[in-house]
Design a protein around this motif. Structure first.
Motif, PDB file in Angstrom:
ATOM      1  N   ALA A 100      -8.328 -15.314 -27.368  1.00 26.14           N
ATOM      2  CA  ALA A 100      -8.192 -14.046 -26.638  1.00 26.14           C
ATOM      3  C   ALA A 100      -6.889 -14.020 -25.850  1.00 26.14           C
ATOM      4  O   ALA A 100      -6.168 -13.015 -25.850  1.00 26.14           O
ATOM      5  CB  ALA A 100      -9.387 -13.837 -25.703  1.00 26.14           C
ATOM      6  N   ARG A 101      -6.568 -15.127 -25.190  1.00 25.38           N
ATOM      7  CA  ARG A 101      -5.321 -15.212 -24.419  1.00 25.38           C
ATOM      8  C   ARG A 101      -4.107 -15.030 -25.334  1.00 25.38           C
ATOM      9  O   ARG A 101      -3.167 -14.310 -25.004  1.00 25.38           O
ATOM     10  CB  ARG A 101      -5.241 -16.556 -23.691  1.00 25.38           C
ATOM     11  N   SER A 102      -4.135 -15.664 -26.508  1.00 22.29           N
ATOM     12  CA  SER A 102      -3.038 -15.539 -27.466  1.00 22.29           C
ATOM     13  C   SER A 102      -2.831 -14.089 -27.885  1.00 22.29           C
ATOM     14  O   SER A 102      -1.698 -13.602 -27.957  1.00 22.29           O
ATOM     15  CB  SER A 102      -3.322 -16.409 -28.694  1.00 22.29           C
ATOM     16  N   LEU A 103      -3.914 -13.385 -28.135  1.00 24.80           N
ATOM     17  CA  LEU A 103      -3.807 -11.976 -28.525  1.00 24.80           C
ATOM     18  C   LEU A 103      -3.241 -11.145 -27.377  1.00 24.80           C
ATOM     19  O   LEU A 103      -2.353 -10.314 -27.581  1.00 24.80           O
ATOM     20  CB  LEU A 103      -5.168 -11.440 -28.966  1.00 24.80           C
ATOM     21  N   LEU A 104      -3.730 -11.375 -26.171  1.00 20.83           N
ATOM     22  CA  LEU A 104      -3.247 -10.613 -25.015  1.00 20.83           C
ATOM     23  C   LEU A 104      -1.773 -10.904 -24.736  1.00 20.83           C
ATOM     24  O   LEU A 104      -1.009  -9.996 -24.408  1.00 20.83           O
ATOM     25  CB  LEU A 104      -4.091 -10.920 -23.779  1.00 20.83           C
ATOM     26  N   PRO A 120       0.504  -3.535 -29.805  1.00 21.76           N
ATOM     27  CA  PRO A 120       1.536  -3.203 -30.791  1.00 21.76           C
ATOM     28  C   PRO A 120       0.897  -3.009 -32.173  1.00 21.76           C
ATOM     29  O   PRO A 120      -0.167  -3.563 -32.466  1.00 21.76           O
ATOM     30  CB  PRO A 120       2.455  -4.427 -30.788  1.00 21.76           C
ATOM     31  N   VAL A 121       1.560  -2.244 -33.004  1.00 23.37           N
ATOM     32  CA  VAL A 121       1.044  -1.929 -34.338  1.00 23.37           C
ATOM     33  C   VAL A 121       0.755  -3.200 -35.138  1.00 23.37           C
ATOM     34  O   VAL A 121      -0.264  -3.290 -35.822  1.00 23.37           O
ATOM     35  CB  VAL A 121       2.045  -1.014 -35.095  1.00 23.37           C
ATOM     36  N   ASP A 122       1.624  -4.212 -35.027  1.00 26.82           N
ATOM     37  CA  ASP A 122       1.457  -5.412 -35.842  1.00 26.82           C
ATOM     38  C   ASP A 122       0.242  -6.260 -35.458  1.00 26.82           C
ATOM     39  O   ASP A 122      -0.170  -7.126 -36.225  1.00 26.82           O
ATOM     40  CB  ASP A 122       2.730  -6.261 -35.845  1.00 26.82           C
ATOM     41  N   ARG A 143       0.465 -11.539 -26.820  1.00 24.32           N
ATOM     42  CA  ARG A 143       1.314 -10.922 -27.839  1.00 24.32           C
ATOM     43  C   ARG A 143       1.347  -9.397 -27.738  1.00 24.32           C
ATOM     44  O   ARG A 143       2.057  -8.734 -28.481  1.00 24.32           O
ATOM     45  CB  ARG A 143       0.870 -11.358 -29.236  1.00 24.32           C
ATOM     46  N   MET A 144       0.589  -8.840 -26.803  1.00 26.61           N
ATOM     47  CA  MET A 144       0.651  -7.402 -26.567  1.00 26.61           C
ATOM     48  C   MET A 144       1.919  -7.089 -25.781  1.00 26.61           C
ATOM     49  O   MET A 144       2.478  -7.955 -25.113  1.00 26.61           O
ATOM     50  CB  MET A 144      -0.603  -6.933 -25.826  1.00 26.61           C
ATOM     51  N   HIS A 145       2.364  -5.847 -25.868  1.00 27.57           N
ATOM     52  CA  HIS A 145       3.549  -5.428 -25.121  1.00 27.57           C
ATOM     53  C   HIS A 145       3.163  -5.188 -23.670  1.00 27.57           C
ATOM     54  O   HIS A 145       2.134  -4.586 -23.391  1.00 27.57           O
ATOM     55  CB  HIS A 145       4.124  -4.139 -25.712  1.00 27.57           C
TER      56      HIS A 145
END
Length: 187
Positions: free
Chosen positions: A166-170, A10-12, A172-174
């Protein structure tokens, strides 16, 4: 969806991914002195610098582009072999559109990490986001190296803290993080 997209950036989250996940190096030999094996390299230029320093990564993911431009011929020849031999024992391809992670890329990454030989994964699309699943999929203590545009090479040592980030970033992806986890054969 092309290539069976599982997650989409996502953009954010884009600005958050511009912050390096580890120390930045401009010298491949210094990076290699601090790295642990196996090493997974994400990006053509990073892979090229590691090869030039005399180290073939266990896994390298490349797309024959750097900063959205085609890599120079000498980089392509050194990394993908330009239809000749390469430093890698095996070669696979995966489809992964820009700003996404596909089931194809994730399962190919898993197979490459599990292989008993050095593996080059040539991505049709973009390999940039493969850094995050690579951090989750490599053994504890392994290194993931990726390029930081305009700065150098980032070294990430896989461990609880880097995996959590890394898990947190993934997550939060759509898309479907559970499918991504399954494609990577994570517990």
């Amino acid at each position: 969806m092309p290539g069976d997209v599982v997650l989409e950036l996502p953009v954010d989250l884009r600005s958050e991914l511009k912050t390096p996940l580890g120390p930045v190096y401009t010298d491949a030999e210094r990076l290699l002195a601090d790295a642990t094996t196996p090493i997974v390299a994400v990006g053509d230029i990073v892979t090229y610098h590691l090869l030039e320093a005399g180290h073939t990564p266990a896994v390298a993911l490349v797309d024959e582009r750097t900063e959205r431009e085609t890599v120079e011929q000498d980089v392509k020849a050194a990394v993908v072999g330009d239809n000749g031999p390469t430093a890698f024992d095996s070669r696979h391809t995966a489809t992964n559109p820009a700003g996404t992670l596909t089931a194809d890329l994730l399962s190919t990454l898993r197979r490459a990490i599990d292989a008993d030989e050095s593996t080059l994964v040539v991505v049709d699309g973009e390999e940039d986001l493969a850094t995050l699943p690579a951090i989750l999929a490599v053994p504890d203590g392994a290194s993931v190296v990726y390029g930081q545009p305009g700065e150098g090479m980032v070294l990430v040592t896989a461990g609880p803290e880097t995996r959590d980030h890394a898990r947190s970033l993934l997550e939060r992806m759509h898309g479907e993080y559970g499918r991504a986890r399954d494609a990577l054969a994570l517990r």
